[in-house]
Design a protein around this motif. Structure first.
Motif, mmCIF file in Angstrom:
data_model
loop_
_atom_site.group_PDB
_atom_site.id
_atom_site.type_symbol
_atom_site.label_atom_id
_atom_site.label_comp_id
_atom_site.label_asym_id
_atom_site.label_seq_id
_atom_site.Cartn_x
_atom_site.Cartn_y
_atom_site.Cartn_z
ATOM 1 N N ASN A 51 0.830 -1.209 0.000
ATOM 2 C CA ASN A 51 0.000 0.000 0.000
ATOM 3 C C ASN A 51 0.860 1.252 0.000
ATOM 4 N N GLN A 52 1.919 1.261 0.787
ATOM 5 C CA GLN A 52 2.824 2.401 0.819
ATOM 6 C C GLN A 52 3.522 2.590 -0.527
ATOM 7 N N TYR A 53 3.887 1.484 -1.172
ATOM 8 C CA TYR A 53 4.529 1.552 -2.490
ATOM 9 C C TYR A 53 3.584 2.212 -3.502
ATOM 10 N N TRP A 54 2.339 1.749 -3.574
ATOM 11 C CA TRP A 54 1.401 2.236 -4.574
ATOM 12 C C TRP A 54 0.907 3.655 -4.292
ATOM 13 N N THR A 55 0.958 4.096 -3.040
ATOM 14 C CA THR A 55 0.553 5.470 -2.716
ATOM 15 C C THR A 55 1.756 6.413 -2.687
ATOM 16 N N ASN A 56 2.919 5.894 -3.036
ATOM 17 C CA ASN A 56 4.168 6.662 -3.093
ATOM 18 C C ASN A 56 4.599 7.182 -1.715
ATOM 19 N N ASP A 57 4.261 6.422 -0.672
ATOM 20 C CA ASP A 57 4.646 6.789 0.687
ATOM 21 C C ASP A 57 5.802 5.955 1.226
ATOM 22 N N LEU A 58 6.256 4.958 0.484
ATOM 23 C CA LEU A 58 7.334 4.084 0.952
ATOM 24 C C LEU A 58 8.680 4.737 0.683
ATOM 25 N N GLN A 59 9.463 4.889 1.707
ATOM 26 C CA GLN A 59 10.815 5.436 1.589
ATOM 27 C C GLN A 59 11.808 4.280 1.633
ATOM 28 N N VAL A 60 12.649 4.203 0.623
ATOM 29 C CA VAL A 60 13.631 3.125 0.534
ATOM 30 C C VAL A 60 14.887 3.693 -0.118
ATOM 31 N N SER A 61 16.034 3.204 0.311
ATOM 32 C CA SER A 61 17.269 3.693 -0.302
ATOM 33 C C SER A 61 17.369 3.163 -1.731
ATOM 34 N N ALA A 62 17.914 3.980 -2.591
ATOM 35 C CA ALA A 62 18.070 3.603 -3.999
ATOM 36 C C ALA A 62 18.901 2.339 -4.139
ATOM 37 N N LYS A 63 19.970 2.220 -3.359
ATOM 38 C CA LYS A 63 20.852 1.046 -3.425
ATOM 39 C C LYS A 63 20.106 -0.217 -2.989
ATOM 40 N N SER A 64 19.334 -0.134 -1.922
ATOM 41 C CA SER A 64 18.562 -1.297 -1.453
ATOM 42 C C SER A 64 17.538 -1.726 -2.495
ATOM 43 N N TYR A 65 16.876 -0.751 -3.103
ATOM 44 C CA TYR A 65 15.877 -1.058 -4.119
ATOM 45 C C TYR A 65 16.533 -1.702 -5.344
ATOM 46 N N TYR A 66 17.644 -1.147 -5.788
ATOM 47 C CA TYR A 66 18.353 -1.709 -6.930
ATOM 48 C C TYR A 66 18.821 -3.136 -6.633
ATOM 49 N N ASP A 67 19.398 -3.350 -5.461
ATOM 50 C CA ASP A 67 19.865 -4.690 -5.091
ATOM 51 C C ASP A 67 18.707 -5.686 -5.050
ATOM 52 N N ALA A 68 17.577 -5.252 -4.522
ATOM 53 C CA ALA A 68 16.399 -6.122 -4.474
ATOM 54 C C ALA A 68 15.918 -6.451 -5.879
ATOM 55 N N MET A 69 15.873 -5.457 -6.740
ATOM 56 C CA MET A 69 15.446 -5.666 -8.124
ATOM 57 C C MET A 69 16.372 -6.663 -8.827
ATOM 58 N N ARG A 70 17.672 -6.486 -8.666
ATOM 59 C CA ARG A 70 18.652 -7.372 -9.287
ATOM 60 C C ARG A 70 18.492 -8.816 -8.777
ATOM 61 N N THR A 71 18.322 -8.977 -7.479
ATOM 62 C CA THR A 71 18.162 -10.310 -6.882
ATOM 63 C C THR A 71 16.913 -11.001 -7.418
ATOM 64 N N LEU A 72 15.799 -10.275 -7.472
ATOM 65 C CA LEU A 72 14.562 -10.876 -7.963
ATOM 66 C C LEU A 72 14.648 -11.213 -9.446
ATOM 67 N N LYS A 73 15.276 -10.359 -10.240
ATOM 68 C CA LYS A 73 15.469 -10.674 -11.656
ATOM 69 C C LYS A 73 16.336 -11.915 -11.825
ATOM 70 N N ASP A 74 17.393 -12.016 -11.026
ATOM 71 C CA ASP A 74 18.250 -13.207 -11.086
ATOM 72 C C ASP A 74 17.445 -14.461 -10.783
ATOM 73 N N ARG A 75 16.574 -14.393 -9.791
ATOM 74 C CA ARG A 75 15.739 -15.555 -9.443
ATOM 75 C C ARG A 75 14.785 -15.889 -10.557
ATOM 76 N N LEU A 76 14.196 -14.884 -11.172
ATOM 77 C CA LEU A 76 13.263 -15.114 -12.274
ATOM 78 C C LEU A 76 13.947 -15.771 -13.476
ATOM 79 N N PHE A 77 15.057 -15.176 -13.895
ATOM 80 C CA PHE A 77 15.692 -15.644 -15.115
ATOM 81 C C PHE A 77 16.495 -16.927 -14.933
ATOM 82 N N SER A 78 16.791 -17.300 -13.700
ATOM 83 C CA SER A 78 17.471 -18.577 -13.464
ATOM 84 C C SER A 78 16.493 -19.743 -13.588
ATOM 85 N N ARG A 79 15.202 -19.453 -13.629
ATOM 86 C CA ARG A 79 14.169 -20.487 -13.733
ATOM 87 C C ARG A 79 13.832 -20.816 -15.179
ATOM 88 N N ARG A 80 14.351 -20.085 -16.117
ATOM 89 C CA ARG A 80 13.992 -20.316 -17.524
ATOM 90 C C ARG A 80 14.904 -21.306 -18.173
#
Length: 80
Positions: A51-80
């Motif tokens: 809910n905080q993400y979609w209402t633009n109220d979630l505060q997160v560091s850019a580095k943490s967000y990037y690292d999370a995005m990279r980790t999730l993409k790695d998990r997704l593409f390792s399944r193909r």
């Protein structure tokens, strides 16, 4: 697909990265019949973070967000 009330599911990579960047562990990736993957998180904290993400109220560091995005993409593409 699992409809467990103790789990929060999203197909949105940005939303999943925001949740994951807040130290919420991903339970699993779940593939639906159409071939899309769902990110499955425990629901206790994930609903509020989403809910905080979609209402633009979630505060997160850019580095943490990037690292999370990279980790999730790695998990997704390792399944193909």
């Amino acid at each position: 697909m699992n409809n467990n009330k103790n789990e929060y599911l999203t197909k949105d990579l940005g939303e999943a990265a925001a949740i994951f960047s807040q130290d919420v562990k991903i339970i699993r990736l779940e593939r639906d019949p159409s071939g899309f993957y769902w990110f499955v998180f425990p629901s206790e904290k994930s609903n509020e973070l989403a809910n905080q993400y979609w209402t633009n109220d979630l505060q997160v560091s850019a580095k943490s967000y990037y690292d999370a995005m990279r980790t999730l993409k790695d998990r997704l593409f390792s399944r193909r």
